[in-house]
Design a protein around this motif. Sequence first.
Motif, PDB file in Angstrom:
ATOM      1  N   GLY A 204       0.789  -1.230   0.000  1.00  0.00           N
ATOM      2  CA  GLY A 204       0.000   0.000   0.000  1.00  0.00           C
ATOM      3  C   GLY A 204       0.811   1.263   0.000  1.00  0.00           C
ATOM      4  N   ASN A 205       2.150   1.151  -0.067  1.00  0.00           N
ATOM      5  CA  ASN A 205       3.006   2.330   0.033  1.00  0.00           C
ATOM      6  C   ASN A 205       3.818   2.608  -1.226  1.00  0.00           C
ATOM      7  OD1 ASN A 205       2.310   2.930   2.760  1.00  0.00           O
ATOM      8  ND2 ASN A 205       3.645   1.263   3.447  1.00  0.00           N
ATOM      9  N   ALA A 206       3.636   1.809  -2.277  1.00  0.00           N
ATOM     10  CA  ALA A 206       4.417   2.005  -3.499  1.00  0.00           C
ATOM     11  C   ALA A 206       4.098   3.369  -4.108  1.00  0.00           C
ATOM     12  CB  ALA A 206       4.132   0.894  -4.499  1.00  0.00           C
ATOM     13  N   SER A 207       5.094   4.001  -4.696  1.00  0.00           N
ATOM     14  CA  SER A 207       4.895   5.320  -5.283  1.00  0.00           C
ATOM     15  C   SER A 207       4.354   5.215  -6.709  1.00  0.00           C
ATOM     16  CB  SER A 207       6.205   6.110  -5.282  1.00  0.00           C
ATOM     17  OG  SER A 207       7.180   5.453  -6.062  1.00  0.00           O
ATOM     18  N   PHE A 208       3.581   6.204  -7.102  1.00  0.00           N
ATOM     19  CA  PHE A 208       3.058   6.285  -8.461  1.00  0.00           C
ATOM     20  C   PHE A 208       2.756   7.745  -8.775  1.00  0.00           C
ATOM     21  CE2 PHE A 208      -0.511   5.652  -5.615  1.00  0.00           C
ATOM     22  CZ  PHE A 208      -1.448   6.581  -6.041  1.00  0.00           C
ATOM     23  N   PRO A 209       2.893   8.150 -10.055  1.00  0.00           N
ATOM     24  CA  PRO A 209       2.577   9.529 -10.428  1.00  0.00           C
ATOM     25  C   PRO A 209       1.078   9.792 -10.327  1.00  0.00           C
ATOM     26  CG  PRO A 209       3.862   8.410 -12.149  1.00  0.00           C
ATOM     27  CD  PRO A 209       3.392   7.358 -11.189  1.00  0.00           C
ATOM     28  N   LEU A 210       0.729  10.946  -9.786  1.00  0.00           N
ATOM     29  CA  LEU A 210      -0.662  11.394  -9.748  1.00  0.00           C
ATOM     30  C   LEU A 210      -0.714  12.747 -10.448  1.00  0.00           C
ATOM     31  CD1 LEU A 210      -3.609  11.291  -8.857  1.00  0.00           C
ATOM     32  CD2 LEU A 210      -2.913  12.240  -6.639  1.00  0.00           C
ATOM     33  N   VAL A 211      -1.109  12.728 -11.710  1.00  0.00           N
ATOM     34  CA  VAL A 211      -1.128  13.948 -12.519  1.00  0.00           C
ATOM     35  C   VAL A 211      -2.430  14.700 -12.265  1.00  0.00           C
ATOM     36  CG1 VAL A 211      -0.979  14.891 -14.851  1.00  0.00           C
ATOM     37  CG2 VAL A 211       0.317  12.823 -14.253  1.00  0.00           C
ATOM     38  N   MET A 212      -2.307  15.986 -11.953  1.00  0.00           N
ATOM     39  CA  MET A 212      -3.463  16.817 -11.581  1.00  0.00           C
ATOM     40  C   MET A 212      -3.703  17.860 -12.667  1.00  0.00           C
ATOM     41  SD  MET A 212      -3.904  15.706  -8.302  1.00  0.00           S
ATOM     42  CE  MET A 212      -4.626  16.993  -7.296  1.00  0.00           C
ATOM     43  N   VAL A 213      -4.883  17.802 -13.291  1.00  0.00           N
ATOM     44  CA  VAL A 213      -5.190  18.675 -14.429  1.00  0.00           C
ATOM     45  C   VAL A 213      -6.577  19.280 -14.263  1.00  0.00           C
ATOM     46  CG1 VAL A 213      -5.513  18.776 -16.932  1.00  0.00           C
ATOM     47  CG2 VAL A 213      -3.735  17.301 -15.979  1.00  0.00           C
ATOM     48  N   GLY A 214      -6.723  20.560 -14.624  1.00  0.00           N
ATOM     49  CA  GLY A 214      -8.046  21.181 -14.623  1.00  0.00           C
ATOM     50  C   GLY A 214      -8.145  22.373 -13.700  1.00  0.00           C
ATOM     51  N   GLY A 215      -9.002  23.304 -14.065  1.00  0.00           N
ATOM     52  CA  GLY A 215      -9.130  24.549 -13.320  1.00  0.00           C
ATOM     53  C   GLY A 215      -9.553  24.383 -11.876  1.00  0.00           C
TER      54      GLY A 215
END
Length: 272
Positions: A204-215
Amino acid sequence: MADALSKSGSNRSAVQAVCLAVSGVNHPTDEQRILNWLRDIFPIHVKLYVQNDAVAALASGTMGKLHGCVLIAGTGTIAYGFTEDGREARAAGAGPILGDWGSGYGIAAQALTAVVRAHDGRGPETILTNSILQELDLCSPDELIGWTYADPSWARIAALVPVVVSCAEAGDEVANKILQDSVEELALSVKAVVQKLDLCGEDGNASFPLVMVGGVLEANKRWDIGKEVVNCISEDYPGALPIRPKVEPAVGAALLGWNFFMKETCKEDYKR
């Protein structure tokens, strides 16, 4: 596409690959319809790829690598993710009628509903009433009905989000609850994708990209919706690494086209 080719001093025959990332591509039949259209436009040697627009948004934050999760929250919202071995999953993105809560439309629609409820005596008083009426140059909540249905476009309603944020920053409990509920909905969308794809790993602790898009997720307010969403996700998945892209999703689509083309070319070379 013709305009882009013209500005670059190129033409359709010089193109090696096209990647079109389009809103509403949710099924292979959608994809095939657009592929057929593209095939009529470009020469036979051109490689054609069609994706949902969320895939290009993800690629805009990972420089073309399809791994991790993207959360888009603008007028609408969707969460979309990929594993490194190519599995994919999505959550939300079904449009406002089917419940894209957490989107700009969802936030503003709830605010308008809160004003009507307060006016009827069915809900608590809120400073959203005066703020929204002033923003729309209306005199009474009764006029909201005519304003809303005169042109019920999603973007027109979503444009009221800054008013909701301002009221929340001023301490309005109704506005604050709308935003907090939206944060939880947006976080739930991401968590659903993470769970489906096991992006967090066995521990449950593995890293992954979380891309955040939008106004809706832009970090330029004291009531920072994007920051609150990340905090909510990190409680369960501390490995989430938030990324705010520095390039447009169109660049992400171009990177995808390049990567798909190179992989396909390498496979063909290997077979030879």
